[in-house]
Design a protein around this motif. Structure first.
Motif, mmCIF file in Angstrom:
data_model
loop_
_atom_site.group_PDB
_atom_site.id
_atom_site.type_symbol
_atom_site.label_atom_id
_atom_site.label_comp_id
_atom_site.label_asym_id
_atom_site.label_seq_id
_atom_site.Cartn_x
_atom_site.Cartn_y
_atom_site.Cartn_z
ATOM 1 N N UNK A 4 0.836 -1.190 0.000
ATOM 2 C CA UNK A 4 0.000 0.000 0.000
ATOM 3 C C UNK A 4 0.865 1.232 0.000
ATOM 4 N N UNK A 5 0.268 2.305 0.396
ATOM 5 C CA UNK A 5 0.978 3.567 0.421
ATOM 6 C C UNK A 5 0.893 4.186 1.799
ATOM 7 N N UNK A 6 1.947 4.902 2.162
ATOM 8 C CA UNK A 6 1.912 5.656 3.392
ATOM 9 C C UNK A 6 2.154 7.111 3.066
ATOM 10 N N UNK A 8 2.502 11.092 5.059
ATOM 11 C CA UNK A 8 3.529 11.476 4.091
ATOM 12 C C UNK A 8 4.711 10.499 4.109
ATOM 13 N N UNK A 9 5.597 10.612 3.154
ATOM 14 C CA UNK A 9 6.800 9.789 3.167
ATOM 15 C C UNK A 9 7.753 10.258 4.251
ATOM 16 N N UNK A 10 7.746 11.565 4.508
ATOM 17 C CA UNK A 10 8.617 12.129 5.547
ATOM 18 C C UNK A 10 7.868 13.232 6.270
ATOM 19 N N UNK A 11 8.153 13.355 7.564
ATOM 20 C CA UNK A 11 7.465 14.320 8.410
ATOM 21 C C UNK A 11 8.455 14.847 9.438
ATOM 22 N N UNK A 12 8.525 16.168 9.563
ATOM 23 C CA UNK A 12 9.426 16.785 10.530
ATOM 24 C C UNK A 12 8.623 17.732 11.409
ATOM 25 N N UNK A 13 8.673 17.517 12.718
ATOM 26 C CA UNK A 13 7.893 18.326 13.644
ATOM 27 C C UNK A 13 8.739 18.704 14.850
ATOM 28 N N UNK A 84 11.604 9.776 17.022
ATOM 29 C CA UNK A 84 12.244 9.838 15.704
ATOM 30 C C UNK A 84 12.542 8.429 15.216
ATOM 31 N N UNK A 85 11.955 8.062 14.082
ATOM 32 C CA UNK A 85 12.062 6.694 13.564
ATOM 33 C C UNK A 85 11.259 6.614 12.270
ATOM 34 N N UNK A 86 11.294 5.450 11.648
ATOM 35 C CA UNK A 86 10.396 5.173 10.529
ATOM 36 C C UNK A 86 9.222 4.354 11.047
ATOM 37 N N UNK A 87 8.048 4.656 10.535
ATOM 38 C CA UNK A 87 6.825 3.991 10.975
ATOM 39 C C UNK A 87 6.191 3.281 9.783
ATOM 40 N N UNK A 88 5.860 2.017 9.998
ATOM 41 C CA UNK A 88 5.290 1.198 8.934
ATOM 42 C C UNK A 88 3.934 0.651 9.360
ATOM 43 N N UNK A 89 2.985 0.701 8.436
ATOM 44 C CA UNK A 89 1.767 -0.067 8.646
ATOM 45 C C UNK A 89 1.947 -1.408 7.940
ATOM 46 N N UNK A 90 1.264 -2.391 8.439
ATOM 47 C CA UNK A 90 1.342 -3.723 7.849
ATOM 48 C C UNK A 90 0.019 -4.420 8.088
ATOM 49 N N UNK A 91 -0.394 -5.223 7.121
ATOM 50 C CA UNK A 91 -1.681 -5.887 7.279
ATOM 51 C C UNK A 91 -1.591 -7.351 6.935
ATOM 52 N N UNK A 92 -2.418 -8.094 7.627
ATOM 53 C CA UNK A 92 -2.521 -9.528 7.420
ATOM 54 C C UNK A 92 -3.753 -9.738 6.559
ATOM 55 N N UNK A 93 -3.564 -10.391 5.426
ATOM 56 C CA UNK A 93 -4.691 -10.612 4.546
ATOM 57 C C UNK A 93 -5.717 -11.537 5.168
ATOM 58 N N UNK A 94 -6.905 -11.528 4.630
ATOM 59 C CA UNK A 94 -7.952 -12.418 5.135
ATOM 60 C C UNK A 94 -7.615 -13.854 4.742
ATOM 61 N N UNK A 105 6.333 3.105 4.446
ATOM 62 C CA UNK A 105 6.852 3.777 5.629
ATOM 63 C C UNK A 105 6.798 5.287 5.585
ATOM 64 N N UNK A 106 6.717 5.862 6.777
ATOM 65 C CA UNK A 106 6.828 7.306 6.979
ATOM 66 C C UNK A 106 8.011 7.547 7.898
ATOM 67 N N UNK A 107 8.922 8.412 7.462
ATOM 68 C CA UNK A 107 10.071 8.757 8.297
ATOM 69 C C UNK A 107 9.727 9.990 9.108
ATOM 70 N N UNK A 108 9.723 9.846 10.413
ATOM 71 C CA UNK A 108 9.372 10.933 11.320
ATOM 72 C C UNK A 108 10.630 11.469 11.999
ATOM 73 N N UNK A 109 10.794 12.774 11.942
ATOM 74 C CA UNK A 109 11.863 13.422 12.693
ATOM 75 C C UNK A 109 11.234 14.378 13.694
ATOM 76 N N UNK A 110 11.565 14.203 14.951
ATOM 77 C CA UNK A 110 11.065 15.088 16.002
ATOM 78 C C UNK A 110 12.236 15.903 16.517
ATOM 79 N N UNK A 111 12.165 17.199 16.321
ATOM 80 C CA UNK A 111 13.258 18.078 16.703
ATOM 81 C C UNK A 111 13.086 18.537 18.145
ATOM 82 N N UNK A 112 14.159 18.468 18.915
ATOM 83 C CA UNK A 112 14.064 18.871 20.328
ATOM 84 C C UNK A 112 13.886 20.389 20.466
#
Lengths: 112, 115
Positions: A4-6, A8-13, A84-94, A105-112
């Motif tokens: 599937x798709x995630x 955003x691809x990258x997120x900085x907050x 700060x990490x990459x986050x993935x969704x994953x699904x188990x088919x029926x 995946x979405x790469x999240x950066x959290x700035x201190x």
């Protein structure tokens, strides 16, 4: 591709802000899971939501699932630099399959 | 430590060589999975076992790849005649079928570099 798709691809907050990641999938599912991966390491399971559930909470995490739109979202509230990490969704088919299908995946950066 | 363990953590090899990776699942788990992850991508399923039986294999698992799980405990993944395109992180996971959840717990991975 079954992936599937995630978005955003990258997120900085900034620390303290909320982070929202979205996941779309293509097939019917048994459940959907979210994983975190720190750079170059294995995946850590965060939360699982079943196909008959619409929302689930775990600490600062909130997951929603909309099976009619084949989409899920992960909200991290009051983010910390340690998130700060990459986050993935994953699904188990029926059906009786053990195969997890992952988003990109979405790469999240959290700035201190 | 009762989590999933993998050995080695890193492997550098020359093209054409054979490599073997080992995975030790969480002890009471009866399902064991192998995934491959390339840079910037999500993991892709390779194969999984329920006890000793290999129940599903991906088309990604070419003839050069073989996986075993003798006695339903640890598993090995062998790649013969490695190619540069095999460079990736190889992840192992385990789960307990019949438990409260279908959660797969992942090991730290083996990073393969083929020169």
């Amino acid at each position: 591709s079954q992936q599937g798709e995630e978005d955003p691809q990258a997120l900085s907050i900034q620390e303290g802000e909320n982070a929202t990641m979205n996941c779309s999938y293509k097939t019917s599912i048994n459940n959907l899971q979210w994983y975190r991966q720190n750079s170059g390491r294995g995946l850590v399971h965060l939360i699982l939501i079943r196909s008959n559930e619409r929302e689930k909470h775990s600490g600062r995490l909130r997951v929603t699932l909309d099976t009619s739109k084949k989409s899920s979202s992960l909200l991290i509230t009051a983010s910390r630099a340690a998130d700060t990490a990459s986050y993935f969704c994953a699904w188990l088919g029926s059906g009786n399959t053990g195969k997890l299908i992952f988003g990109q995946g979405t790469t999240l950066q959290v700035k201190p | 430590d009762t989590g999933v363990s993998q050995d080695p953590r890193h492997k550098i090899t020359k093209r054409g060589q054979n490599v073997t990776f080992r995975c030790d699942p969480i002890s009471e788990h009866n399902r064991l999975y192998w995934y491959r992850q390339t840079l910037g991508q999500g993991p892709e399923f390779l194969t999984y076992f329920q006890n000793e039986a290999q129940l599903e294999k991906s088309r990604l698992l070419s003839d050069r790849f073989s996986a075993e799980r003798p006695k339903g405990s640890f598993s090995t993944l062998e790649i013969q005649r490695t190619e540069q395109g095999d460079s990736a992180m190889y992840l192992c996971a385990s789960s307990y079928l019949g438990g409260f959840t279908d959660t797969q717990y992942f090991g730290p991975g083996t990073r393969l570099t083929v020169l």
